[in-house]
Scaffold this motif. Structure first.
Motif, PDB file in Angstrom:
ATOM      1  N   SER A   1       0.844  -1.187   0.000  1.00 43.06           N
ATOM      2  CA  SER A   1       0.000   0.000   0.000  1.00 43.06           C
ATOM      3  C   SER A   1       0.880   1.238   0.000  1.00 43.06           C
ATOM      4  CB  SER A   1      -0.910   0.010   1.232  1.00 43.06           C
ATOM      5  OG  SER A   1      -0.120   0.157   2.416  1.00 43.06           O
ATOM      6  N   GLU A   2       0.283   2.362  -0.324  1.00 45.41           N
ATOM      7  CA  GLU A   2       1.027   3.628  -0.288  1.00 45.41           C
ATOM      8  C   GLU A   2       1.575   3.874   1.105  1.00 45.41           C
ATOM      9  OE1 GLU A   2       0.305   8.372  -1.376  1.00 45.41           O
ATOM     10  OE2 GLU A   2      -1.359   6.942  -1.382  1.00 45.41           O
ATOM     11  N   GLU A   3       0.751   3.601   2.123  1.00 41.68           N
ATOM     12  CA  GLU A   3       1.190   3.803   3.505  1.00 41.68           C
ATOM     13  C   GLU A   3       2.380   2.915   3.833  1.00 41.68           C
ATOM     14  OE1 GLU A   3      -0.504   3.294   8.093  1.00 41.68           O
ATOM     15  OE2 GLU A   3      -1.762   2.766   6.364  1.00 41.68           O
ATOM     16  N   MET A   4       2.357   1.666   3.357  1.00 40.82           N
ATOM     17  CA  MET A   4       3.468   0.755   3.634  1.00 40.82           C
ATOM     18  C   MET A   4       4.747   1.214   2.943  1.00 40.82           C
ATOM     19  SD  MET A   4       4.823  -1.825   5.062  1.00 40.82           S
ATOM     20  CE  MET A   4       3.478  -2.806   5.764  1.00 40.82           C
ATOM     21  N   VAL A   5       4.650   1.694   1.714  1.00 43.68           N
ATOM     22  CA  VAL A   5       5.841   2.197   1.021  1.00 43.68           C
ATOM     23  C   VAL A   5       6.475   3.328   1.818  1.00 43.68           C
ATOM     24  CG1 VAL A   5       6.696   3.368  -1.045  1.00 43.68           C
ATOM     25  CG2 VAL A   5       5.038   1.520  -1.265  1.00 43.68           C
ATOM     26  N   LEU A   6       5.656   4.268   2.266  1.00 43.81           N
ATOM     27  CA  LEU A   6       6.179   5.401   3.032  1.00 43.81           C
ATOM     28  C   LEU A   6       6.742   4.950   4.371  1.00 43.81           C
ATOM     29  CD1 LEU A   6       3.429   8.071   2.254  1.00 43.81           C
ATOM     30  CD2 LEU A   6       5.799   8.054   1.438  1.00 43.81           C
ATOM     31  N   ARG A   7       6.090   3.964   5.000  1.00 46.51           N
ATOM     32  CA  ARG A   7       6.569   3.481   6.295  1.00 46.51           C
ATOM     33  C   ARG A   7       7.921   2.793   6.149  1.00 46.51           C
ATOM     34  NH1 ARG A   7       2.918  -0.871   8.887  1.00 46.51           N
ATOM     35  NH2 ARG A   7       1.354   0.616   8.146  1.00 46.51           N
ATOM     36  N   LEU A   8       8.055   1.941   5.140  1.00 48.13           N
ATOM     37  CA  LEU A   8       9.332   1.263   4.909  1.00 48.13           C
ATOM     38  C   LEU A   8      10.422   2.259   4.552  1.00 48.13           C
ATOM     39  CD1 LEU A   8       8.133  -1.867   2.893  1.00 48.13           C
ATOM     40  CD2 LEU A   8       8.775  -1.760   5.303  1.00 48.13           C
ATOM     41  N   ALA A   9      10.079   3.238   3.719  1.00 44.48           N
ATOM     42  CA  ALA A   9      11.060   4.254   3.326  1.00 44.48           C
ATOM     43  C   ALA A   9      11.542   5.040   4.535  1.00 44.48           C
ATOM     44  CB  ALA A   9      10.450   5.196   2.291  1.00 44.48           C
ATOM     45  N   GLU A  10      10.630   5.342   5.448  1.00 46.57           N
ATOM     46  CA  GLU A  10      11.022   6.083   6.652  1.00 46.57           C
ATOM     47  C   GLU A  10      11.974   5.266   7.510  1.00 46.57           C
ATOM     48  OE1 GLU A  10       8.998   8.147  10.622  1.00 46.57           O
ATOM     49  OE2 GLU A  10       7.735   7.269   9.054  1.00 46.57           O
ATOM     50  N   HIS A  11      11.676   3.986   7.705  1.00 44.80           N
ATOM     51  CA  HIS A  11      12.529   3.148   8.553  1.00 44.80           C
ATOM     52  C   HIS A  11      13.858   2.811   7.890  1.00 44.80           C
ATOM     53  CE1 HIS A  11       9.751   2.614  11.867  1.00 44.80           C
ATOM     54  NE2 HIS A  11       8.781   2.331  11.014  1.00 44.80           N
ATOM     55  N   LEU A  12      13.936   2.954   6.570  1.00 42.18           N
ATOM     56  CA  LEU A  12      15.196   2.744   5.857  1.00 42.18           C
ATOM     57  C   LEU A  12      15.939   4.052   5.627  1.00 42.18           C
ATOM     58  CD1 LEU A  12      14.063   0.083   3.229  1.00 42.18           C
ATOM     59  CD2 LEU A  12      15.557  -0.279   5.208  1.00 42.18           C
ATOM     60  N   ASP A  13      15.392   5.149   6.141  1.00 42.58           N
ATOM     61  CA  ASP A  13      16.011   6.465   6.007  1.00 42.58           C
ATOM     62  C   ASP A  13      16.280   6.802   4.539  1.00 42.58           C
ATOM     63  OD1 ASP A  13      16.978   8.892   6.951  1.00 42.58           O
ATOM     64  OD2 ASP A  13      19.034   8.159   7.181  1.00 42.58           O
ATOM     65  N   VAL A  14      15.285   6.565   3.708  1.00 37.37           N
ATOM     66  CA  VAL A  14      15.394   6.859   2.279  1.00 37.37           C
ATOM     67  C   VAL A  14      15.210   8.364   2.074  1.00 37.37           C
ATOM     68  CG1 VAL A  14      14.373   6.452   0.006  1.00 37.37           C
ATOM     69  CG2 VAL A  14      14.513   4.582   1.675  1.00 37.37           C
ATOM     70  N   PRO A  15      16.065   9.021   1.286  1.00 34.52           N
ATOM     71  CA  PRO A  15      15.897  10.458   1.026  1.00 34.52           C
ATOM     72  C   PRO A  15      14.534  10.763   0.419  1.00 34.52           C
ATOM     73  CG  PRO A  15      18.056   9.712   0.286  1.00 34.52           C
ATOM     74  CD  PRO A  15      17.279   8.483   0.650  1.00 34.52           C
ATOM     75  N   VAL A  16      14.054  11.979   0.647  1.00 40.38           N
ATOM     76  CA  VAL A  16      12.714  12.370   0.232  1.00 40.38           C
ATOM     77  C   VAL A  16      12.516  12.187  -1.271  1.00 40.38           C
ATOM     78  CG1 VAL A  16      11.127  14.322   0.058  1.00 40.38           C
ATOM     79  CG2 VAL A  16      12.379  13.928   2.171  1.00 40.38           C
ATOM     80  N   ARG A  17      13.482  12.610  -2.072  1.00 42.56           N
ATOM     81  CA  ARG A  17      13.352  12.459  -3.535  1.00 42.56           C
ATOM     82  C   ARG A  17      13.175  10.988  -3.903  1.00 42.56           C
ATOM     83  NH1 ARG A  17      14.498  15.479  -7.835  1.00 42.56           N
ATOM     84  NH2 ARG A  17      15.531  17.095  -6.591  1.00 42.56           N
ATOM     85  N   GLU A  18      13.933  10.107  -3.273  1.00 44.68           N
ATOM     86  CA  GLU A  18      13.855   8.679  -3.572  1.00 44.68           C
ATOM     87  C   GLU A  18      12.550   8.064  -3.062  1.00 44.68           C
ATOM     88  OE1 GLU A  18      15.672   6.736  -5.296  1.00 44.68           O
ATOM     89  OE2 GLU A  18      17.625   7.671  -5.578  1.00 44.68           O
ATOM     90  N   ARG A  19      11.956   8.655  -2.030  1.00 45.30           N
ATOM     91  CA  ARG A  19      10.651   8.157  -1.573  1.00 45.30           C
ATOM     92  C   ARG A  19       9.598   8.361  -2.666  1.00 45.30           C
ATOM     93  NH1 ARG A  19      10.303   9.601   4.955  1.00 45.30           N
ATOM     94  NH2 ARG A  19      12.520   9.230   5.355  1.00 45.30           N
ATOM     95  N   ASN A  20       9.680   9.497  -3.334  1.00 44.49           N
ATOM     96  CA  ASN A  20       8.780   9.713  -4.466  1.00 44.49           C
ATOM     97  C   ASN A  20       9.011   8.674  -5.559  1.00 44.49           C
ATOM     98  OD1 ASN A  20       7.364  11.895  -3.437  1.00 44.49           O
ATOM     99  ND2 ASN A  20       8.618  13.442  -4.461  1.00 44.49           N
ATOM    100  N   ALA A  21      10.286   8.339  -5.798  1.00 46.57           N
ATOM    101  CA  ALA A  21      10.599   7.340  -6.822  1.00 46.57           C
ATOM    102  C   ALA A  21      10.029   5.978  -6.443  1.00 46.57           C
ATOM    103  CB  ALA A  21      12.115   7.253  -7.011  1.00 46.57           C
ATOM    104  N   LEU A  22      10.072   5.627  -5.155  1.00 45.64           N
ATOM    105  CA  LEU A  22       9.497   4.364  -4.699  1.00 45.64           C
ATOM    106  C   LEU A  22       7.986   4.342  -4.911  1.00 45.64           C
ATOM    107  CD1 LEU A  22      11.478   3.817  -1.363  1.00 45.64           C
ATOM    108  CD2 LEU A  22      11.688   2.474  -3.463  1.00 45.64           C
ATOM    109  N   LEU A  23       7.341   5.461  -4.597  1.00 47.33           N
ATOM    110  CA  LEU A  23       5.888   5.541  -4.791  1.00 47.33           C
ATOM    111  C   LEU A  23       5.525   5.390  -6.265  1.00 47.33           C
ATOM    112  CD1 LEU A  23       5.074   8.433  -2.303  1.00 47.33           C
ATOM    113  CD2 LEU A  23       4.282   6.062  -2.112  1.00 47.33           C
ATOM    114  N   LEU A  24       6.259   6.053  -7.130  1.00 46.39           N
ATOM    115  CA  LEU A  24       5.993   5.936  -8.569  1.00 46.39           C
ATOM    116  C   LEU A  24       6.171   4.495  -9.042  1.00 46.39           C
ATOM    117  CD1 LEU A  24       7.708   9.183  -9.888  1.00 46.39           C
ATOM    118  CD2 LEU A  24       5.264   8.651  -9.993  1.00 46.39           C
ATOM    119  N   ALA A  25       7.215   3.843  -8.544  1.00 47.22           N
ATOM    120  CA  ALA A  25       7.469   2.462  -8.947  1.00 47.22           C
ATOM    121  C   ALA A  25       6.369   1.530  -8.467  1.00 47.22           C
ATOM    122  CB  ALA A  25       8.824   2.001  -8.405  1.00 47.22           C
TER     123      ALA A  25
END
Length: 276
Positions: free
Chosen positions: A60-84
Motif C-alpha cells: 500500500s502507499e502507507e506501507m511504502v512510506l513506512r518502509l522508506a522512513e525506517h530505511l532512512d530513504v531520502p525524500v526524492r527517492e521516496r517519491n521514486a518508490l511511490l511511482l514504482a
C-alpha cells in the motif's frame, strides 16, 4: 546577498520500470538491515517484506512510506518508490524562488547574515550556492569571473586550480575531505549529475601551495580546519553543515546551510576588523 533559484537537481538514476520490490530490497541491503529487522520496525512480518521485494505482493502507499522512513530513504527517492509502486509522488518539489518558500528564503538569509563577519552559505544537493553572506564574498575576492558565473558551484570554486585551491594551505587534506563528502552523498542519493560533478572536480590538477614546500606540523585543532590565505594572512575555519529536520518538500530536503567557524583567535580578530 541574494537567494538564487535552484538549478538542475541531483536527480536519482533509479530506473522507473524497475519495480518497487527490487528498489526496496536495494535500500534495505544498503542499510544492512535484514527482512526480519525491517519487519519489526515497520510493524509487519518478514514474510510480507519478502513478498513485497519479490513482487508477489503490492504494498500500500502507507506501507511504502513506512518502509522508506525506517530505511532512512531520502525524500526524492521516496517519491521514486511511490511511482514504482504505482502511486503519485507524496512530496512536492517547489522551486526555491516560488512565493510558497518566501518565509524559508527570508529565514535563511537572516540566519547567514546574522553569522557575519564569519562566512556562511546555503547550497543545494549539487553544491550550487543559493545564498551567501559577505564573509563568503570576502573569501572569493580575486577569483576569475568564469568560476563565479551562475550557478556558482562551491566544489568547483574550492578545488579548481584557478579558484580557491592555490590559497588553501592544507589543500591535500581539505580536498580529500571534500571528495569523501561527495562520495557519501553519491552513495546516499545515487545521483548521476552528482557523480559527474565528482569526476570533474576529482580530475582537477592539484596546484602546489606554499605549505607543500614546508615541513608538516601537527594540527592543533579539534577538527580538520580549512586554512586559507587572504591578503597575506592565513585564516583557519572549521566547517559545520546543517540541514532541515523532517522536511516535507524535496527542495527543502536537499538544502544545506554551511557555516565556517573561526578556528583560532587570530582569524576572529581579523574578520571583525574587516567588517568594522
Amino acid at each position: 546577498m541574494t537567494t538564487a533559484a535552484t538549478g538542475p537537481s541531483a536527480s536519482a538514476v533509479t530506473p522507473a520500470d524497475k519495480g518497487v520490490g527490487p528498489l526496496l530490497r536495494a535500500w534495505r541491503e544498503r542499510r544492512r538491515v535484514s527482512q526480519l529487522e525491517l519487519a519489526l520496525r515497520a510493524d509487519s512480518s518478514a514474510r510480507h517484506i519478502s513478498f513485497i521485494e519479490t513482487g508477489r505482493s503490492r504494498p500500500s502507499e502507507e506501507m511504502v512510506l513506512r518502509l522508506a522512513e525506517h530505511l532512512d530513504v531520502p525524500v526524492r527517492e521516496r517519491n521514486a518508490l511511490l511511482l514504482a509502486a504505482g502511486y503519485a509522488p507524496h512530496y512536492p518539489e517547489t522551486p526555491l524562488d516560488s512565493p510558497e518558500l518566501e518565509t524559508l528564503r527570508e529565514g535563511m538569509e537572516r540566519l547567514i547574515q546574522g553569522y557575519e563577519p564569519y562566512p556562511a552559505l546555503v547550497v543545494d544537493a549539487m553544491y550550487d550556492v543559493v545564498a551567501a553572506n559577505r564573509g563568503v564574498v570576502m573569501l572569493m575576492e580575486g577569483v576569475p569571473e568564469h568560476l563565479l558565473e551562475p550557478p556558482l558551484n562551491v566544489m568547483r570554486l574550492t578545488l579548481h586550480p584557478e579558484g580557491l585551491a592555490p590559497r588553501i594551505r592544507n589543500l591535500r587534506e581539505w580536498r580529500g575531505h571534500l571528495l569523501a563528502q561527495m562520495e557519501r552523498q553519491i552513495a546516499l542519493y545515487r545521483s548521476g549529475p552528482l557523480r559527474a560533478l565528482y569526476e570533474e572536480v576529482a580530475a582537477y590538477p592539484v596546484p602546489e601551495t606554499a605549505a607543500d614546500r614546508e615541513p608538516a606540523e601537527p594540527v592543533p585543532y579539534f577538527a580538520l580546519p580549512m586554512q586559507i590565505e587572504h591578503e597575506g594572512r592565513v585564516l583557519s575555519f572549521i566547517s559545520s553543515i546543517s540541514t532541515f529536520n523532517t522536511p516535507m518538500d524535496v527542495t527543502v530536503a536537499e538544502l544545506a546551510i554551511e557555516t565556517l567557524l573561526p578556528a583560532d583567535p587570530a582569524t576572529v580578530k581579523y574578520l571583525h576588523s574587516l567588517m568594522s
